[in-house]
Write an enzyme that holds these catalytic residues in place. Structure first.
Site, PDB file in Angstrom:
ATOM      1  N   HIS A  86      51.956  -0.130  57.189  1.00  0.00           N
ATOM      2  CA  HIS A  86      51.552   1.249  57.473  1.00  0.00           C
ATOM      3  C   HIS A  86      50.435   1.247  58.510  1.00  0.00           C
ATOM      4  CE1 HIS A  86      50.841   5.511  56.820  1.00  0.00           C
ATOM      5  NE2 HIS A  86      49.569   5.215  56.984  1.00  0.00           N
ATOM      6  N   ASP A 165      50.847  14.870  46.841  1.00  0.00           N
ATOM      7  CA  ASP A 165      50.149  14.513  48.086  1.00  0.00           C
ATOM      8  C   ASP A 165      50.650  15.365  49.242  1.00  0.00           C
ATOM      9  OD1 ASP A 165      48.672  12.891  50.076  1.00  0.00           O
ATOM     10  OD2 ASP A 165      50.715  12.477  50.717  1.00  0.00           O
ATOM     11  N   ARG A 172      44.909  20.241  53.230  1.00  0.00           N
ATOM     12  CA  ARG A 172      43.768  19.620  53.908  1.00  0.00           C
ATOM     13  C   ARG A 172      43.830  19.850  55.406  1.00  0.00           C
ATOM     14  NH1 ARG A 172      44.741  13.872  52.464  1.00  0.00           N
ATOM     15  NH2 ARG A 172      43.085  13.479  53.951  1.00  0.00           N
ATOM     16  N   SER A 187      45.964   9.346  49.635  1.00  0.00           N
ATOM     17  CA  SER A 187      47.169   9.960  50.194  1.00  0.00           C
ATOM     18  C   SER A 187      48.137   8.890  50.705  1.00  0.00           C
ATOM     19  CB  SER A 187      46.741  10.903  51.325  1.00  0.00           C
ATOM     20  OG  SER A 187      47.825  11.301  52.099  1.00  0.00           O
ATOM     21  N   LYS A 191      51.814   7.190  48.483  1.00  0.00           N
ATOM     22  CA  LYS A 191      53.185   7.134  49.011  1.00  0.00           C
ATOM     23  C   LYS A 191      53.683   5.682  49.072  1.00  0.00           C
ATOM     24  CE  LYS A 191      51.603   9.780  52.231  1.00  0.00           C
ATOM     25  NZ  LYS A 191      51.121  10.794  53.160  1.00  0.00           N
TER      26      LYS A 191
HETATM   27  N1  URA Z   1      48.074  10.053  56.615  1.00  0.00           N
HETATM   28  C1  URA Z   1      48.361  10.419  55.372  1.00  0.00           C
HETATM   29  O1  URA Z   1      49.463  10.201  54.880  1.00  0.00           O
HETATM   30  N2  URA Z   1      47.413  11.033  54.647  1.00  0.00           N
HETATM   31  C2  URA Z   1      46.181  11.291  55.126  1.00  0.00           C
HETATM   32  O2  URA Z   1      45.365  11.826  54.416  1.00  0.00           O
HETATM   33  C3  URA Z   1      45.892  10.904  56.432  1.00  0.00           C
HETATM   34  C4  URA Z   1      46.858  10.273  57.155  1.00  0.00           C
END
Ligand code: URA
Length: 429
Positions: A86, A165, A172, A187, A191
């Site tokens: 990621h 999320d 957000r 967050s 995932k």
């Molecule tokens: N990417 C995400 O998935 N969540 C965040 O809070 C910031 C970047």
């Protein structure tokens, strides 16, 4: 139904810098998912977290609560180790495209559940959709079959992974509460853990084109995410990488695919190849192959073979011509000298305004739009030499693109030393 907690109490507790109990955090996420906690209450709570922080236990509780709001996938029984990657996102960051097939060429399964771009950072799915016929959607059975057969898949994340999320992130985005380390870390990791990978390599970026401008903040984010992964049984390693200049020479969609294919053919810009190889080495080590030589697999065509199979498996034609922009405008150097700065944020915003990115979720992007750079930081340049070409299908977008890129390049007198900035600044495990 009688509720176990009151949202206002939890908002006030965080406002007053108190540590929240595990069952309070779990209730909050669950009640938000059920619609009992209103958006404005969740936004107020997110602002309190942004201002006052959370400790490691609270961040872990929030992450687990968001995982439990949806489904958990598993890749057990696939017959190959799974390793995921990621990136926190940056300008010209196309690394997933060459990296996934490269690592898969060693027999490791690489499930890349990716997203679309928002704002100045591009989305992996938007880039791949510039390939004729390519489809982002794979249901869980098709994803599993592709991983067992080809080894790599880059596809859209289903709505069932950490849905809390998804809602919180959207909130957000519109309430000035994105830039919080506990909220970003939970967050991203909710995932990734829900996805079921055994191991994870994080590319945490700092610099003008990244979420975190300061390397110290990026390091704290990386440490927080590595701790979350480790606590959840996912072996996690992070590289801290420089995002003050764009990665490679392209920022857009089709032009980033083109550059990725160059890297898969053993060429491409040195920084894109370097970061691809650094992340591949970490992924291969986590997959049990610490002595594998990823550079050889770029140079001898093994990674390219997997790329072609991966694109075909999702309906794409790896030999189809990529879309070409209808309009172009070249920006030239105003003086002789050395390129001292090439601001990633300015280039990213220019590409976005030219049509490569979207301002709102759901908007279409232009596949051919973007910025092609002709020089890199540290290069000697001459007055009149092309520095960048702006690409778009819509000439009305050129003035705003030009405005964005105007201050991106700083030329210093010839001989001015350009400080070295390593691309990979640190490794956190
Ligand atoms: N990417 C995400 O998935 N969540 C965040 O809070 C910031 C970047």
């Amino acid at each position: 139904m009688t509720e176990a907690f009151d949202a206002v109490d939890l908002i006030v507790a965080k406002r007053e810098r108190r540590t929240l109990p595990t069952d309070g955090i779990r209730w909050l996420v669950d009640a938000f998912t059920r619609g009992v906690v209103a958006d404005e209450q969740m936004a107020a709570w997110a602002m309190a977290v942004l201002l006052n922080g959370m400790d490691r236990r609270e961040i872990r509780d929030l992450t687990l609560a968001m995982i439990d709001s949806g489904e958990r996938m598993t890749f057990e029984g696939l017959g190959r180790p799974t390793v995921d990657k990621h990136s926190t996102g940056g300008v010209g960051d196309k690394i997933t495209l060459p990296l996934a097939p490269l690592v898969a060429s060693f027999g490791i399964a690489v499930p890349q559940l990716s997203g679309r771009g928002l704002g100045h950072t591009g989305g992996t799915l938007d880039k791949l959709e510039s390939i004729a016929g390519w489809r982002p959607d794979l249901d869980p059975a098709a994803l599993r079959a592709q991983l067992a057969d080809v080894g790599a898949a880059i596809c859209a994340a289903g709505g069932d992974l950490a849905p809390a999320d998804k809602r919180l992130y959207a909130l957000r985005d519109t309430t000035g509460t994105v830039e919080s380390i506990p909220l970003i870390a939970s967050s991203i990791m909710s995932k990734k853990i829900a996805e079921g990978t055994a191991a994870l390599v994080l590319d945490v970026k700092f610099g003008s084109g990244a979420f975190m401008r300061e390397s110290a903040m990026a390091e704290e984010l990386a440490r927080t995410m590595v701790a979350l992964g480790t606590d959840a049984g996912v072996t996690t390693v992070a590289l801290l990488t420089d995002m003050s200049v764009p990665l490679g020479l392209t920022s857009g969609n089709a032009i980033e695919v083109e550059e990725s294919v160059e890297v898969l053919a053993g060429g491409g810009p040195a920084d894109v190849r370097e970061l691809t190889l650094a992340l591949a080495a970490e992924m291969l080590a986590l997959g049990g192959l610490p002595d594998a030589d990823p550079a050889a697999a770029l140079d001898d065509g093994r990674a390219m073979d997997v790329w072609r199979r991966m694109i075909r498996a999702q309906g794409g034609d790896p030999d189809a011509a990529l879309p070409v922009a209808r309009e172009r405008h070249t920006v030239v150097a105003e003086a002789d000298g050395v390129l001292l700065e090439q601001d990633a944020m300015a280039v990213g915003v220019a590409a976005w305004r030219l049509g490569a990115g979207r301002a709102r979720q759901g908007e279409a992007v232009q596949h051919a739009a973007g910025v092609r750079l002709h020089a890199k930081r540290g290069d000697v340049v001459r007055a009149g030499q092309p520095l960048a070409t702006l690409l778009t299908d819509d000439p009305g977008r050129l003035p705003r693109g030009l405005e964005a890129i105007a201050g991106a390049h700083v030329i210093a007198p010839a001989g001015t030393p350009v400080p070295e900035r390593p691309l990979v600044a640190a490794r956190i495990a």
